[in-house]
Design a protein around this motif. Structure first.
Motif, PDB file in Angstrom:
ATOM      1  N   SER A   8      35.555   7.531  -1.259  1.00  0.00           N
ATOM      2  CA  SER A   8      34.881   8.833  -1.370  1.00  0.00           C
ATOM      3  C   SER A   8      35.684   9.942  -0.696  1.00  0.00           C
ATOM      4  N   SER A   9      36.270   9.637   0.456  1.00  0.00           N
ATOM      5  CA  SER A   9      37.066  10.658   1.151  1.00  0.00           C
ATOM      6  C   SER A   9      38.322  11.007   0.364  1.00  0.00           C
ATOM      7  N   GLN A  10      38.900  10.008  -0.301  1.00  0.00           N
ATOM      8  CA  GLN A  10      40.086  10.260  -1.121  1.00  0.00           C
ATOM      9  C   GLN A  10      39.721  11.023  -2.387  1.00  0.00           C
ATOM     10  N   THR A  11      38.535  10.774  -2.926  1.00  0.00           N
ATOM     11  CA  THR A  11      38.079  11.491  -4.112  1.00  0.00           C
ATOM     12  C   THR A  11      37.967  12.984  -3.838  1.00  0.00           C
ATOM     13  N   SER A  12      37.506  13.335  -2.638  1.00  0.00           N
ATOM     14  CA  SER A  12      37.392  14.761  -2.298  1.00  0.00           C
ATOM     15  C   SER A  12      38.760  15.413  -2.188  1.00  0.00           C
ATOM     16  N   ILE A  13      39.762  14.646  -1.762  1.00  0.00           N
ATOM     17  CA  ILE A  13      41.131  15.175  -1.700  1.00  0.00           C
ATOM     18  C   ILE A  13      41.669  15.408  -3.105  1.00  0.00           C
ATOM     19  N   LEU A  14      41.399  14.482  -4.001  1.00  0.00           N
ATOM     20  CA  LEU A  14      41.895  14.590  -5.380  1.00  0.00           C
ATOM     21  C   LEU A  14      41.231  15.740  -6.139  1.00  0.00           C
ATOM     22  N   ALA A  15      40.139  16.278  -5.588  1.00  0.00           N
ATOM     23  CA  ALA A  15      39.455  17.410  -6.229  1.00  0.00           C
ATOM     24  C   ALA A  15      40.059  18.751  -5.813  1.00  0.00           C
ATOM     25  N   TYR A  16      41.071  18.709  -4.972  1.00  0.00           N
ATOM     26  CA  TYR A  16      41.720  19.937  -4.476  1.00  0.00           C
ATOM     27  C   TYR A  16      42.211  20.814  -5.629  1.00  0.00           C
ATOM     28  N   LYS A  17      41.961  22.124  -5.501  1.00  0.00           N
ATOM     29  CA  LYS A  17      42.376  23.065  -6.552  1.00  0.00           C
ATOM     30  C   LYS A  17      43.294  24.173  -6.045  1.00  0.00           C
TER      31      LYS A  17
END
Length: 268
Positions: A8-17
């Motif tokens: 979940s923490s990595q998913t939030s990083i991959l959402a970076y824009k």
């Protein structure tokens, strides 16, 4: 190919824009893998033009191929051609790229050379030996005067040059980190109200070291960082061109970067 199922923490990083994002994580937590996945994610979103790349900056040469291969594998999983749309560089490699485009702007020859750490050590050692030969006995004040003659002579012959080489390295690196030339330091020393013999020695060795580099039409790695920052500060058009070229910059191991290195990335 390895399948990556982000936490979940990595998913939030991959959402970076966009914007500044810092990630703190312990060794072994998957920083390199996540950063590689983020680079691939940014590329596959389709927001890059043909003249743009994701810039990934890492600390050591050994990590360059690691990042390059990981990102390429991720991109292949999206069905795209690997090794397009991104560039992986060490901080010194990035500085070299920046300076190489406009060397004359920072006073370098077109075909300037870069001395590696081993050659830099030899040049500093020569400068130290030259200073000691020109200033016999000048360091005696820093040696215990109760030592027997044989031990005193051994220290002067064997240990003192080694110590001064270490001091010269620290002095020169600190000066370059503060973007101070030998001439600027000599001028500052001249204005001091009291003698500073160690600073005087450091400036003398620094002067000879830089003169030896100039004779070789060369720079060291610290010069590369300093000169690339000076070039970016002096050439607004070039800076804007690089900002367009690298719309996203991902830095690995940021805690190990120097202040000048972070200033370069901040400008970009």
């Amino acid at each position: 190919m390895v399948t990556f199922t982000p936490r979940s923490s990595q998913t939030s990083i991959l959402a970076y824009k966009g914007g500044r994002l810092g990630i703190s994580a312990v060794p072994g937590s998957g920083k390199t893998h996540t950063l590689s996945a983020l680079a691939a994610e940014l590329i596959t979103r389709g927001g890059l033009t043909d003249d743009q790349e994701i810039l990934i900056v890492t600390l050591v040469n050994s990590a360059v191929d690691n990042f390059t291969n990981r990102i390429g594998n991720f991109i292949q999983q999206y069905g795209l051609i690997p090794h397009l749309g991104y560039r992986v560089r060490t901080l010194h490699g990035l500085a070299h790229d920046i300076v190489r485009e406009k060397p004359a702007r920072v006073g370098l020859e077109e075909q300037f050379q870069i001395v590696d750490d081993q050659e830099a050590v030899r040049i500093r050692a020569d400068a130290v030996r030259a200073w000691l030969a020109a200033n016999p006995g000048k360091m005696d004040r820093y040696i215990d005067d109760t030592l027997e003659t044989g031990r005193h002579d051994w220290i002067v012959r064997e240990k003192l040059p080694e110590l001064l080489e270490s001091l010269a390295l620290a002095f020169i690196r600190s000066a370059k980190d503060h973007r101070l030339t030998p001439a600027a330091l000599a001028d500052a020393l001249h204005r001091q109200p009291a003698p500073l013999p160690l600073a005087e020695m450091g400036i003398s060795i620094y002067t000879d070291y830089q003169r030896a580099l100039q004779y070789r039409a060369a720079v060291d790695f610290d010069d590369l960082i300093r000169l690339s920052l000076e070039l970016l500060l002096a050439d607004a058009e070039y800076l804007e061109r690089l900002r367009h070229r690298f719309p996203y910059i991902l830095e690995d191991e940021a805690q190990d970067s120097s202040e000048l290195q972070e200033q370069i990335l901040g400008l970009l």
